[in-house]
Write an enzyme that holds these catalytic residues in place. Structure first.
Site, mmCIF file in Angstrom:
data_model
loop_
_atom_site.group_PDB
_atom_site.id
_atom_site.type_symbol
_atom_site.label_atom_id
_atom_site.label_comp_id
_atom_site.label_asym_id
_atom_site.label_seq_id
_atom_site.Cartn_x
_atom_site.Cartn_y
_atom_site.Cartn_z
ATOM 1 C CD GLU A 383 -39.950 35.926 -5.776
ATOM 2 O OE1 GLU A 383 -40.642 36.919 -6.066
ATOM 3 O OE2 GLU A 383 -39.260 35.301 -6.598
ATOM 4 N N GLY A 384 -40.751 33.992 -1.439
ATOM 5 C CA GLY A 384 -41.956 33.343 -0.959
ATOM 6 C C GLY A 384 -43.182 34.144 -1.323
ATOM 7 C CE1 TYR A 386 -49.177 36.268 1.330
ATOM 8 C CE2 TYR A 386 -48.625 35.351 3.473
ATOM 9 C CZ TYR A 386 -49.490 35.464 2.411
ATOM 10 O OH TYR A 386 -50.675 34.779 2.416
ATOM 11 C CG ASP A 500 -43.237 25.663 9.299
ATOM 12 O OD1 ASP A 500 -43.516 24.515 8.920
ATOM 13 O OD2 ASP A 500 -42.953 26.586 8.507
#
Length: 728
Positions: A383-384, A386, A500
């Site tokens: 889960e993040g 957004y 990233d």
């Protein structure tokens, strides 16, 4: 209740051992507590578990003679923060029992120290987590492996019962897996003596353990023989090992008891056809609701299924199955294109249904709509800010494919994200097709929610793996770094910068190949007119950011990717970060002054070629930093160097079927956990040649050799480890 009972999710992840002259990231400032323990030879490291009344930290013990170090786990209980009944009754009972234990299949207590109001219990560290996590990752075990581990489990329990000790909380979460792939019983918080001082038997009245593993007499709430209830629990564990799911649903206790008493359980259809009659018969004898008819522990230990002859027979049949799989591979299948067995996802799904896993948020109408397309969503695995990530199945004719699904609800996201970053990510990931980049299966849209179905990385991310193994060997680093460079070269040739790159975004598949994931910050490097674009957005994590990114000036995103590559390779080899990112100004000074070095325990073991390559990538002067094409053609990544590295790697003996548990009493003789991994040579397609895996026979990469891990809060694809951004 002990800390283990309060938190069913185990966090047995090893952290790199620090040395006085190391440059690794410091964990915390030293306290009086640390100083007092260090006088005794102990050093506390990162937090690896947390419960209601205690916490568990990784620890290191340095022997006074010879200077050898031993990695331990330390359970810390603060009596001032615990209920009085726990301090007065349950905790003293646990301490009294664990100090008497000395068996190859029971976690060994190293020492217990008291520093009021805290008690420190130093014990053996199980590097590969618990059995529940393992089965949730790989599915049901081969019958031969189940036989080896069940035999060890019974041996440990017989030792307890012979000393009139009942465990009373046997479950997969309390069965740990060591670096030598042997199992250990742990968590004696509910354990008790079964004899009074006068020799009379003690019956229990306390409801102990988990309902899913509890015997009918415990569920009914009547006085019970705790030894007999332990036997029932071993049957549940054996069923889970063989089937990858629970025999009974514990969602409704009344129905659970009815199913137990009426014997309403059966082997899963696909498993029953492949399982011997011997183990099926043994299971029925153990899961017998009528107590007088339930098999005794002594008779289980003497059962035909646990004999050496049966072990040899199971080993031979398993070898034939592996050879058949190898034949399929030789007929032209790419290893990453071979689907896992159809039952695997269902096994994982069942295991999740009876664990602490949670469901992704969804509406019934969405499930129906996705079902029409062949998709079934499972438990949440990440889960993040957004998005959330869950397991998924794709059903097509007679095949079931295991996937990860990233769900983005645009109504809950910032406008800039919806307008700029997310469309860019979707446009890029749809165009990618490379063996070392996470493959997109499909993208579906329903109202404000976007479903991105993609390849599932069963073995988590590189950060979690390095933390468990204390750093990789140079040959294994060579294999994975070569794959990583291949994937990044593919991106850069298409004018895409990742922006990233970090260990959390490097995922490990079930075949032990690596995949680049999470393209949320990626972008095209040229405009529509063909003009090169510089970036001015601060992207990624500080620890992996290049100096020009940290300074906040416009930068070439491809060259910043090179710097991040260097940080990743450093972490693989050293098991720690090259720079401390807690103070950004100091981080930038250290980067610009090249203030980093290889850890003392590895620098003399590494080849000159790999050390030179890291130096060239971690070059703060952009004009001197190696471009990607030079990295890809570096001598360290050549086939000749690969052969040289593997030629100097010792060949390991098979482990699991040998079941040599005697080593466990001598930590200094144990093999380093990373050497237990499936080693292989990098091929052009990113696959790996077969070597020896933990089951003890040559086989294709894909028989999972994994360690336990916890579910992630990172939105990255298929992550099964700690949340993104956690430092080593």
């Amino acid at each position: 209740m002990t800390s283990e009972q309060a938190d069913d999710t185990r966090l047995y992840e090893a952290e790199p051992q620090a040395e006085k002259d190391d440059v690794g990231v410091p964990l915390t400032e030293k306290t009086s507590e640390d100083n007092a323990l260090e006088k005794k030879g102990y050093r506390l490291m990162e937090l690896i578990g947390l419960g209601s009344y205690g916490k568990v930290r990784l620890a290191e013990f340095k022997h006074y003679r010879g200077g050898a170090t031993e990695t331990l786990a330390c359970k810390i209980v603060n009596k001032n923060e615990c209920p009085k009944e726990f301090v007065r009754k349950f905790f003293p009972r646990e301490l009294d029992i664990i100090v008497t234990m000395d068996h190859a299949n029971i976690i060994r207590v190293h020492s217990i120290l008291l520093r009021e109001p805290k008690i420190y219990i130093f014990m053996q560290h199980a590097q590969f987590g618990d059995m529940l996590e393992y089965i949730m990752k790989v599915g049901a075990l081969p019958e031969g492996q189940a036989q080896v581990w069940f035999k060890q489990l019974i041996g440990g329990l017989i030792y307890c019962h012979e000393r009139n000790i009942a465990h009373r909380d046997l479950k997969c979460e309390n069965v740990l897996i060591t670096a030598n792939w042997n199992i250990k019983l742990t968590d004696f918080g509910f354990a008790r003596r079964t004899k009074n001082p006068d020799g009379t038997d003690v019956l229990s009245e306390t409801y102990c353990g988990s309902a899913a593993y509890a015997a009918p007499e415990v569920i009914r709430g009547q006085r019970y023989d705790p030894k007999n209830s332990d036997i029932w629990s071993t049957g549940i564990i054996l069923y889970i090992m063989l089937n990858g799911s629970m025999p009974f649903s514990d969602g409704n206790i009344k129905k659970l008891l009815e199913d137990q008493e009426n014997g309403r359980w059966e082997m899963r259809a696909r498993v029953a056809a492949k399982t011997s009659q011997h183990v099926k018969t043994l299971l029925k004898k153990i899961l017998e609701p009528v107590i007088p008819a339930r098999i005794s522990l002594r008779l289980i230990g003497e059962d035909e299924w646990l004999t050496d002859e049966m072990q040899e027979q199971l080993y031979k049949s398993w070898t034939k199955m592996i050879e058949a799989n190898k034949k399929v591979d030789r007929e032209g299948h790419h290893l990453d294109d071979v689907h896992r067995p159809v039952e695997t996802c269902a096994k994982q799904k069942d295991a999740h249904d009876h664990s602490t896993g949670t469901k992704c948020s969804r509406r019934p109408s969405e499930e129906i709509a996705l079902g029409k397309k062949g998709y079934v969503l499972g438990d949440k695995i990440g889960e993040g800010s957004y998005a959330e990530v869950c397991l998924a199945e794709f059903h097509k004719v007679d095949k079931i494919q295991v996937l990860a699904c990233k769900i983005v609800d645009r109504s809950k996201c910032p406008k800039e994200f919806v307008k700029k970053f997310f469309p860019r990510e979707l446009e890029i990931i749809k165009s990618l097709d490379h063996p070392n980049i996470v493959r997109i299966h499909s993208i579906l849209e329903r109202h404000q929610r976007i479903y991105i179905f993609m390849q599932y990385a069963e073995n988590g991310n590189l950060l979690d793996h390095v933390k468990r193994t204390l750093g990789l060997s140079e040959p294994q680093s060579h294999v994975w770094f070569k794959q990583l460079v291949g994937g990044l070269l593919y991106l850069h040739q298409r004018d895409i910068a990742h922006r990233d790159l970090k260990c959390e975004n490097i995922l490990i598949t079930g075949k032990w190949n690596i995949k680049i994931g999470d393209f949320g910050f990626s972008r095209r490097c040229t405009s529509e007119s063909g003009k090169r674009c510089l970036s001015d957005t601060y992207c990624g994590s500080v620890a992996y950011g290049a100096p020009e990114v940290i300074r906040g000036e416009p930068y070439n995103p491809k060259m910043s990717d090179i710097w991040s590559l260097g940080v990743i390779l450093y972490i693989m080899l050293n098991g720690s970060m090259p720079f401390d990112d807690t103070k950004v100004r100091k981080l930038l000074r250290d980067q610009e002054k090249r203030n980093w070095s290889f850890r003392s325990r590895v620098k003399d073991k590494l080849s000159h070629q790999v050390k030179t390559l890291v130096v060239r990538m971690l070059e703060p002067d952009l004009t001197k930093r190696s471009p990607l094409w030079q990295v890809a053609n570096d001598v360290w990544l050549s086939s000749e160097m690969e052969k040289l590295l593997w030629a100097n790697t010792p060949v390991l003996r098979p482990a699991a079927f040998a079941a040599d548990v005697r080593q466990e009493h001598h930590p200094q003789q144990q093999q380093h956990p990373v050497t237990r991994l499936l080693h292989g040579h990098a091929l052009a397609n990113g696959a790996m040649e077969p070597r020896i895996d933990i089951q003890g026979v040559p086989c294709k990469p894909g028989v999972a050799v994994t360690a336990g891990a916890v579910q992630s809060n990172n939105p990255n694809i298929g992550v099964t480890g700690t949340a993104g951004g956690v430092e080593i």
